[in-house]
Design a protein around this motif. Structure first.
Motif, PDB file in Angstrom:
ATOM      1  N   UNK A 180       6.719  13.071   7.223  1.00 33.35           N
ATOM      2  CA  UNK A 180       6.510  12.634   8.595  1.00 33.35           C
ATOM      3  C   UNK A 180       7.376  13.404   9.569  1.00 33.35           C
ATOM      4  N   UNK A 181       7.141  13.194  10.859  1.00 32.92           N
ATOM      5  CA  UNK A 181       7.898  13.865  11.919  1.00 32.92           C
ATOM      6  C   UNK A 181       9.038  12.955  12.372  1.00 32.92           C
ATOM      7  N   UNK A 238       3.510   5.435   5.223  1.00 28.86           N
ATOM      8  CA  UNK A 238       3.824   6.012   3.930  1.00 28.86           C
ATOM      9  C   UNK A 238       4.285   7.451   4.001  1.00 28.86           C
ATOM     10  N   UNK A 239       4.687   7.915   5.178  1.00 25.80           N
ATOM     11  CA  UNK A 239       5.203   9.273   5.342  1.00 25.80           C
ATOM     12  C   UNK A 239       6.719   9.257   5.209  1.00 25.80           C
ATOM     13  N   UNK A 240       7.268  10.256   4.538  1.00 26.85           N
ATOM     14  CA  UNK A 240       8.726  10.342   4.385  1.00 26.85           C
ATOM     15  C   UNK A 240       9.325  10.838   5.691  1.00 26.85           C
ATOM     16  N   UNK A 241      10.139  10.007   6.306  1.00 25.12           N
ATOM     17  CA  UNK A 241      10.768  10.368   7.576  1.00 25.12           C
ATOM     18  C   UNK A 241      12.232  10.761   7.383  1.00 25.12           C
ATOM     19  N   UNK A 280       0.833  -1.205   0.000  1.00 26.49           N
ATOM     20  CA  UNK A 280       0.000   0.000   0.000  1.00 26.49           C
ATOM     21  C   UNK A 280       0.864   1.250   0.000  1.00 26.49           C
ATOM     22  N   UNK A 281       1.905   1.245   0.850  1.00 21.97           N
ATOM     23  CA  UNK A 281       2.823   2.385   0.924  1.00 21.97           C
ATOM     24  C   UNK A 281       3.538   2.587  -0.405  1.00 21.97           C
ATOM     25  N   UNK A 282       4.028   1.502  -0.978  1.00 19.75           N
ATOM     26  CA  UNK A 282       4.780   1.589  -2.230  1.00 19.75           C
ATOM     27  C   UNK A 282       3.902   2.125  -3.351  1.00 19.75           C
ATOM     28  N   UNK A 283       2.669   1.632  -3.437  1.00 15.10           N
ATOM     29  CA  UNK A 283       1.765   2.094  -4.484  1.00 15.10           C
ATOM     30  C   UNK A 283       1.468   3.582  -4.345  1.00 15.10           C
TER      31      UNK A 283
END
Length: 407
Positions: free
Chosen positions: A184-185, A253-256, A71-74
């Protein structure tokens, strides 16, 4: 008498999260199989009459390949790009008169010929109008950048700015309605959280690797890049050349973070620049093309238990160093803000901006968060006496921080 400068090897502690025994794992799988059998056949399957044929479990289990990783990758992959950088440098450093007579005509022509260097990495689209972040080392010195989207669309990109101090660079492409990703945080990360990396390692486009956040707050010295000013995220998600500049994602799926480095002497250990740092740097780069880093002008080593034990054995030093924690100043740069403020080699920095200090990285983080030209409060332990002083950080030497696109 000054404190002797010693180097110590600091081993990295690996945290073992726990493992299931074979019996427990087997019981778990058995329970999973049992729970997925059709209700009308469960009792018969588990308590078959004499001579009955047992059902094949694999036929009864409902299979579903969907999971949070897919799901995250898509969701995120369309916002991850491939960055191909090309630098064209017209080399004409010598005239015919300066070429050694032993040099052949062909080699002389090769010396004068245009030299092309190429670099490949990954990037992350930050805005729908074409703002992209990548690593500084991917595009450093380039004057042409090719950006390839996941769907194969190729765009010409411009390098807007580079910050070598944090290894962050920003690009701009002329486009609209590009896919983006939620940030993301990184300050709330905990070891053990999921970590998903997407990039183009070793030229293998759109590669996904998965692991966990192994640690946070790794200093640049621990990572093996002491010239950087970053407190890195450590992950065991596979990161290879070409991943640089791609996102490190959490399970939502948040960029950390932005993946940036691996250690040559280690396997299964990679690092990423936290998104909090990336956001701060990219904001300045898009606004002005450069970043203003505060600077004190000191070199430090941590006051470790090992170092304390060594000092305790030296009668001449024992009475002069009573601090139990902090960063020991080993050198003060001439003409620096630190020298102006009166910091001396041998001082132990124990507090900066009201925050307790345990390592040089702690000092670095507080200085980086300060403002150039404004007073920054420090507390020092000098030969057993605590001293308070104020220091005005200056601009970090421009030779290390500035960048001019096209050069």
């Amino acid at each position: 008498m000054g404190i002797r400068h010693r180097k110590f090897s600091i081993g990295t502690l690996l945290v073992i999260v726990g493992s299931l025994t074979g019996a427990v794992l087997g019981n778990y799988l058995w329970q999973q199989q049992r729970s997925q059998l059709p209700l009308q056949t469960t009792a018969a399957a588990l308590n078959p009459p004499p001579g009955a044929t047992l059902p094949i479990f694999s036929q009864a289990i409902q299979t579903d390949n969907d999971n949070f990783i897919t799901t995250v990758v898509a969701k995120v992959s369309p916002a991850v790009v491939k960055v191909d950088a090309t630098e064209s440098v017209s080399q004409n450093p010598t005239s015919d008169r300066s070429i050694d007579k032993s040099t052949t005509a062909d080699s002389a022509r090769r010396t004068l010929r245009e030299r092309t260097e190429k670099g490949t990495g990954s990037g992350l689209i930050l805005s729908a109008d074409g703002r992209i972040v990548t690593n500084a080392h991917v595009v450093d010195g380039t004057d042409r950048v090719k950006v390839t989207l996941q769907n194969g669309r190729v765009l010409a990109g411009k390098v807007v700015g580079i910050d070598r101090v944090t290894d962050v660079a920003v690009l701009k492409v002329a486009a609209k309605d590009l896919p983006t990703v939620k940030l993301g945080d990184s300050e709330r990360l905990l070891p053990g959280e999921w970590a998903i990396a997407i990039g183009n390692p070793l030229g293998l486009d759109n590669t996904v690797t998965v692991g966990i956040v192994s640690a946070t707050g790794r200093s640049s010295s621990q990572v093996g890049v002491p010239d950087k000013r970053v407190s890195f995220i450590q992950t065991d998600a596979a990161i290879n050349p070409g991943n640089s500049g791609g996102p490190l994602l959490n399970g939502r799926g948040e960029a950390i973070g932005i993946t940036t480095a691996t250690r040559a002497d280690a396997q299964g250990v990679g690092f990423a620049i936290p998104m909090r740092t990336v956001t701060r740097i990219t904001t300045q780069l898009f606004a002005t093309g450069k970043v203003r880093h505060p600077y004190l002008g000191v070199q430090m080593i941590p006051l470790t238990a090992e170092l304390q034990a060594g000092i305790a054995k030296e009668p001449s030093l024992r009475s002069k160093l009573t601090a139990k924690r902090g960063a020991i100043v080993t050198e003060v740069v001439a003409g620096s803000p630190a020298e102006t403020a009166g910091i001396l080699p041998g001082d132990v920095i124990i507090q900066v901006a009201g925050r307790p200090i345990s390592t040089p990285s702690d000092v670095q983080q507080q200085v980086e968060a300060s403002t150039i030209g404004e007073n920054l409060k420090l507390q020092l332990d000098r030969q057993g006496r605590v001293r308070s002083l104020e220091i005005k950080p200056d601009l970090f030497p421009p030779t290390a921080a500035d960048f001019e696109p096209g050069r």
